[in-house]
Scaffold this motif. Structure first.
Motif, PDB file in Angstrom:
ATOM      1  N   PHE A  55      -1.295 -10.131   2.475  1.00 50.79           N
ATOM      2  CA  PHE A  55      -1.110  -8.722   2.124  1.00 50.79           C
ATOM      3  C   PHE A  55      -2.439  -8.121   1.697  1.00 50.79           C
ATOM      4  N   ASN A  56      -2.685  -6.904   2.135  1.00 51.87           N
ATOM      5  CA  ASN A  56      -3.816  -6.104   1.669  1.00 51.87           C
ATOM      6  C   ASN A  56      -5.151  -6.852   1.798  1.00 51.87           C
ATOM      7  N   ASN A  79      -3.231   1.651  -3.606  1.00 46.28           N
ATOM      8  CA  ASN A  79      -3.285   1.879  -2.166  1.00 46.28           C
ATOM      9  C   ASN A  79      -2.033   2.651  -1.759  1.00 46.28           C
ATOM     10  N   GLN A  81      -1.334   3.690   1.232  1.00 46.16           N
ATOM     11  CA  GLN A  81      -0.990   3.445   2.626  1.00 46.16           C
ATOM     12  C   GLN A  81      -0.039   2.267   2.712  1.00 46.16           C
ATOM     13  N   GLY A  82       1.165   2.497   3.194  1.00 47.73           N
ATOM     14  CA  GLY A  82       2.141   1.423   3.318  1.00 47.73           C
ATOM     15  C   GLY A  82       1.643   0.310   4.226  1.00 47.73           C
ATOM     16  N   GLN A  83       1.806  -0.942   3.771  1.00 48.08           N
ATOM     17  CA  GLN A  83       1.343  -2.098   4.535  1.00 48.08           C
ATOM     18  C   GLN A  83       2.458  -3.142   4.629  1.00 48.08           C
ATOM     19  N   GLU A  84       2.272  -4.068   5.536  1.00 44.88           N
ATOM     20  CA  GLU A  84       3.205  -5.186   5.656  1.00 44.88           C
ATOM     21  C   GLU A  84       2.761  -6.329   4.759  1.00 44.88           C
ATOM     22  N   LEU A  85       3.712  -6.956   4.103  1.00 45.75           N
ATOM     23  CA  LEU A  85       3.489  -8.188   3.370  1.00 45.75           C
ATOM     24  C   LEU A  85       4.251  -9.278   4.111  1.00 45.75           C
ATOM     25  N   SER A  97       8.007  -4.524   4.751  1.00 47.49           N
ATOM     26  CA  SER A  97       7.254  -3.384   5.273  1.00 47.49           C
ATOM     27  C   SER A  97       7.081  -2.278   4.251  1.00 47.49           C
ATOM     28  N   ASP A  98       6.082  -1.435   4.499  1.00 51.46           N
ATOM     29  CA  ASP A  98       5.835  -0.230   3.710  1.00 51.46           C
ATOM     30  C   ASP A  98       5.642  -0.546   2.227  1.00 51.46           C
TER      31      ASP A  98
END
Length: 494
Positions: A55-56, A79, A81-85, A97-98
């Motif tokens: 992640f990140n 952060n 901005q939604g990211q996937e973990l 997600s997100d």
């Protein structure tokens, strides 16, 4: 033969399903992780092979033990901005997600914290547009404490400790209706203060709950062992109202689980989050404990609860923002000691670092309703308090606070801080002051504003030595500062 093959295939399918890696329930799509600290992520797996979390920009190997895995992400900056973990073990892969990074706050207490947004009549907030940078995890109580006996279904929910059901949600008109109104307004307004930093509120509360129900078991077992037995309802820490309501729910079976049983709400509502870093706590509670006229006992309970939460949440100075009991126009014994309980909240806030008691004396009910309607102002004031004290935002966050008194002849002067622009809301003289010659018998005082002080006199007290303000269950206060924030109730320490 076909039946045997079916059984084997079913068993294999079950084994495969059980082998898939999973995250603990509190980790899910749309969650917000706390910035600036290490963040654990955990779940279950089949116990075979390496587990990694990505992640990140980080990929971290998890510790795996007895079917449980736990990885720790290094501190991250906010952060939006939604990211996937992603969590992987061999060919198994879990994707959340997100996921954002920002500020996470816990919201808890009794019914005034539980009071839903859709109970406020605030249709504008219910319909407002999505705000993607404010999110929440609303824990919905599955059992309440209405005045009726629990049936078998409710008993089983409590026995299985399935008290709360919840999930992560983005802030949309479809998801916000049942969210805590105070928690919602707090999170929404704090996010506005913090600009592009995401904010999340994790909520778990219950109507009528006393402090002891939220006490961590570690504190209970060390300092309040008498509350760990089947005779818990007979404890001096249980108010008459709590006793009566619990007996309506469970009858004479004191072994039966009940939400008010000491530590039960902490175990079911807060304990799942003890490995999930948070920025602070907002707390709206006290109506049940205030029935007991014992300032020393209530101050000790509140102190022990806050210290216990801080220990369990792994933060010795975790900010703790309390809503001070407001006014209520109710002369019953149930509400008689609200002034004393406000004093308890102020004393604990003065004693413990990063604990704050927020005045809402002007926001309470004008009748006997224990649920004041003005939740927007409560949440907004909490957000301003957090923004100013924890994030350095330049916003007014306190009304006038008395710091000392000076007596001279037939008058006594109350000196204030946070008193710039000291005035009254109606242009009349300040109300709610009393004076005393001995600190025991108080009489109403005539008050006038002089700069950032209030000068008091009384025909009943020729040489006043003591003054107090707001020492009423119900009053209509009018003393405010230039930011229109109300003066804090005051009584000299004994």
């Amino acid at each position: 033969m076909k039946m045997r093959s079916f059984i084997i295939l079913t068993a294999l399918a079950t084994a495969v399903a059980q082998a898939e890696i999973s995250a603990d329930k509190i980790y899910a799509d749309h969650m917000v992780l706390q910035q600036g600290v290490q963040v654990p992520i955990s779940g279950t797996c089949d116990g075979r092979g390496k587990v990694t979390v990505t992640f990140n920009g980080q990929t971290v190997e998890a510790q795996v033990k007895k079917g449980k895995w736990r990885a720790v992400l290094a501190p991250m900056q906010a952060n939006a901005q939604g990211q996937e973990l992603t969590v992987t073990q061999g060919d198994d892969k879990l994707v959340l997600s997100d996921v954002l990074v920002g500020e996470v706050w816990l919201a808890s207490g009794q019914s005034n914290m539980l009071w839903r947004l859709n109970q406020t009549g605030d249709t504008n907030s219910l319909k407002e547009a999505d705000t993607p940078l404010f999110r929440f995890y609303h824990s919905e109580p599955q059992v309440h404490t209405n005045a009726s006996a629990y049936n078998e279904k409710l008993q089983n929910i409590l026995k299985n400790k399935e008290m709360y059901q919840g999930s992560w949600s983005c802030n949309t008109p479809q998801t916000r209706a049942r969210m805590s109104a105070v928690g919602y307004y707090f999170g929404r307004e704090l996010q506005k203060h913090l600009g592009n930093t995401p904010v999340a509120v994790v909520h778990a509360s219950l109507g009528g709950s006393e402090m002891m129900a939220w006490m961590p078991p570690s504190v209970l077992n060390k300092k309040y062992k008498e509350c760990t037995t089947e005779r818990w309802l007979e404890s001096k820490y249980m108010s008459a109202w709590v006793r009566g309501r619990a007996r309506q729910n469970i009858g004479n079976d004191l072994n039966a689980p009940h939400p008010y049983k000491p530590a039960y709400l902490f175990e079911t509502g807060i304990e799942p989050w003890t490995d999930f870093p948070v920025a602070g706590v907002i707390w709206y509670q006290g109506e049940s404990d205030a029935e007991i006229q014992d300032e020393k006992q209530n101050a000790q309970l509140l102190t022990d609860m806050i210290k216990g939460w801080r220990k369990e949440l792994n933060n010795a100075t975790l900010p703790f923002l309390m809503v001070e009991l407001p006014r209520i126009n109710d002369k019953s014994p149930l509400r008689a000691y609200w002034p004393e309980f406000r004093h308890v909240q102020q004393m604990v806030a003065a004693e413990l670092p990063k604990v704050y008691s927020l005045t809402t004396l002007d926001l309470g009910s004008k009748n006997s309703d224990v649920h004041p309607p003005r939740k927007l102002e409560v949440g907004t004031r909490l957000a301003d308090l957090a923004a100013a004290t924890q994030y350095g935002v330049a916003v007014p966050y306190s009304g006038p606070v008395a710091v000392k008194t000076t007596a001279k002849g037939d008058s006594i002067t109350v000196h204030y801080q946070f008193a710039e622009g000291l005035t009254t809301t109606n242009g009349q003289a300040p109300v709610g002051f009393e004076v005393s010659a001995n600190g025991k018998q108080y009489h109403p005082a005539t008050a006038r504003i002089e700069g950032e002080t209030v000068v008091l006199t009384s025909d009943k007290v020729k040489k006043p030595k003591y003054a107090r303000y707001g020492w009423y269950t119900y009053m209509e206060p009018n003393l405010v500062n230039g930011a229109e924030l109300p003066a804090t109730p005051y009584t000299p320490e004994k």
